[in-house]
Design an enzyme around this catalytic site. Structure first.
Site, mmCIF file in Angstrom:
data_model
loop_
_atom_site.group_PDB
_atom_site.id
_atom_site.type_symbol
_atom_site.label_atom_id
_atom_site.label_comp_id
_atom_site.label_asym_id
_atom_site.label_seq_id
_atom_site.Cartn_x
_atom_site.Cartn_y
_atom_site.Cartn_z
ATOM 1 N N LYS A 83 0.849 -1.190 0.000
ATOM 2 C CA LYS A 83 0.000 0.000 0.000
ATOM 3 C C LYS A 83 0.887 1.243 0.000
ATOM 4 O O LYS A 83 1.777 1.389 0.849
ATOM 5 C CB LYS A 83 -0.868 0.015 1.256
ATOM 6 C CG LYS A 83 -2.355 -0.153 0.974
ATOM 7 C CD LYS A 83 -3.102 -0.271 2.275
ATOM 8 C CE LYS A 83 -4.497 0.270 2.134
ATOM 9 N NZ LYS A 83 -5.255 0.138 3.373
HETATM 10 O O1 G3P Z 1 -7.806 0.691 5.243
HETATM 11 C C1 G3P Z 1 -8.248 1.879 4.708
HETATM 12 C C2 G3P Z 1 -9.639 2.274 5.116
HETATM 13 O O2 G3P Z 1 -10.517 1.222 4.905
HETATM 14 C C3 G3P Z 1 -9.772 2.947 6.461
HETATM 15 O O3 G3P Z 1 -11.096 3.079 6.866
HETATM 16 O O4 G3P Z 1 -12.770 3.590 8.604
HETATM 17 O O5 G3P Z 1 -10.398 4.343 8.939
HETATM 18 O O6 G3P Z 1 -11.850 5.450 7.248
HETATM 19 P P1 G3P Z 1 -11.553 4.190 7.978
#
Ligand code: G3P
Length: 216
Positions: A83
Site C-alpha cells: 500500500k
Molecule cells: O484501510 C483503509 C480504510 O478502509 C480505512 O477506513 O474507517 O479508517 O476510514 P476508515
C-alpha cells in the site's frame, strides 16, 4: 465483487476466512498499531491464514524510503500487496515497483483524477475512501462511480477497491456499480449476513419442525 476484510486482527481474519467467502485482507498503520504488534510479524501471520491478496502499507513518505520498505514488505510472502499513499513520491514509487513486478494498492484516494494518475503509474488497486468522504459531507460512493466511469473509458486494468466502508449500504452500492473489491470491517461483514426476517422465519421453522410427526 471480491470481499476483503479491513483489519489487522488475526482472530477476526480467521473468523471471516472460516466463512469461505474471504478473498483478501487490507491493513493500514492505524489498524496494525491497534493490535500492538510489529508490522512484519502481523503480515506474516495473515499471509499464513489467507492465500488471497494481503495489503501492508509503507510508513515512509519519500520515494527512496518507500522503495526500501515496499521491497521488504513484498519479501514477506508472494501474496503481499504494498500500500502506497497517493502523493507524488508515492506515484513514482508505484511506477518503479510495478516495473519490478511488485503489486501495489494506492491508498488515500479522494478524487477521480488522483485515481487516473495511480492507474497511469501502474497501480494494481486504487482505494477510494468512501466513509471519510461521507464524514465531511461528500457522497463517497459518487467518487467510486466516477472512477469506474473513467477507468471504463480507457480500459484501465487497475482494480477499484472500495475502502473506508462503514455500512452494508456502501457494499450494496459498490456491487451495483460494479466495483472490483470492497474491503470491509469485521462488524460490517456480520451486518451483511444478518437479516431480522431470516431470524424470525427460522425461529418459526424450528418451532413448526418440532410439530412434525416422526415416522414410526
Ligand atoms: O484501510 C483503509 C480504510 O478502509 C480505512 O477506513 O474507517 O479508517 O476510514 P476508515
Amino acid at each position: 465483487m471480491k470481499l476483503f476484510i479491513d483489519t489487522a486482527d488475526v482472530q477476526e481474519i480467521r473468523d471471516a476466512a472460516s466463512l469461505g467467502l474471504l478473498d483478501g485482507v487490507t491493513t493500514n498503520p492505524t489498524l496494525v498499531a491497534r493490535v500492538g504488534r510489529p508490522m512484519r510479524e502481523v503480515l506474516t501471520e495473515i499471509c499464513e491464514i489467507v492465500s488471497g491478496p494481503v495489503s501492508g502499507e509503507v510508513l515512509a513518505t519519500t520515494y527512496d524510503e518507500m522503495l526500501v520498505e515496499a521491497r521488504e514488505l513484498a519479501s514477506i510472502a508472494p501474496n503481499i500487496v504494498v500500500k502506497i499513499p497517493l502523493i507524488a513520491d508515492g506515484l513514482r514509487a508505484v511506477k518503479t515497483l510495478t516495473q519490478e513486478g511488485i503489486k501495489t494498492n494506492v491508498t488515500l484516494c479522494f478524487s477521480p483524477i488522483q485515481a487516473m494518475l495511480a492507474a497511469k503509474a501502474g497501480a494494481t488497486y486504487i482505494s477510494p475512501f468512501v466513509g471519510r468522504l461521507d464524514d465531511v459531507g461528500h457522497e463517497g460512493m459518487e467518487l467510486v462511480d466516477q472512477i469506474l466511469e473513467i477507468y471504463g473509458n480507457y480500459e484501465v486494468d487497475t482494480q477499484v477497491l472500495v475502502a473506508s466502508v462503514r455500512s452494508p449500504n456502501h457494499v450494496l452500492t459498490a456491487m451495483r456499480m460494479g466495483a472490483d473489491v470492497a474491503t470491509i470491517p469485521f462488524n460490517v461483514i456480520g451486518q451483511l449476513i444478518k437479516h431480522p426476517l431470516t431470524d424470525v422465519g427460522l425461529a418459526r421453522f424450528i418451532e413448526d419442525g418440532r410439530k412434525i410427526k416422526q415416522e414410526a
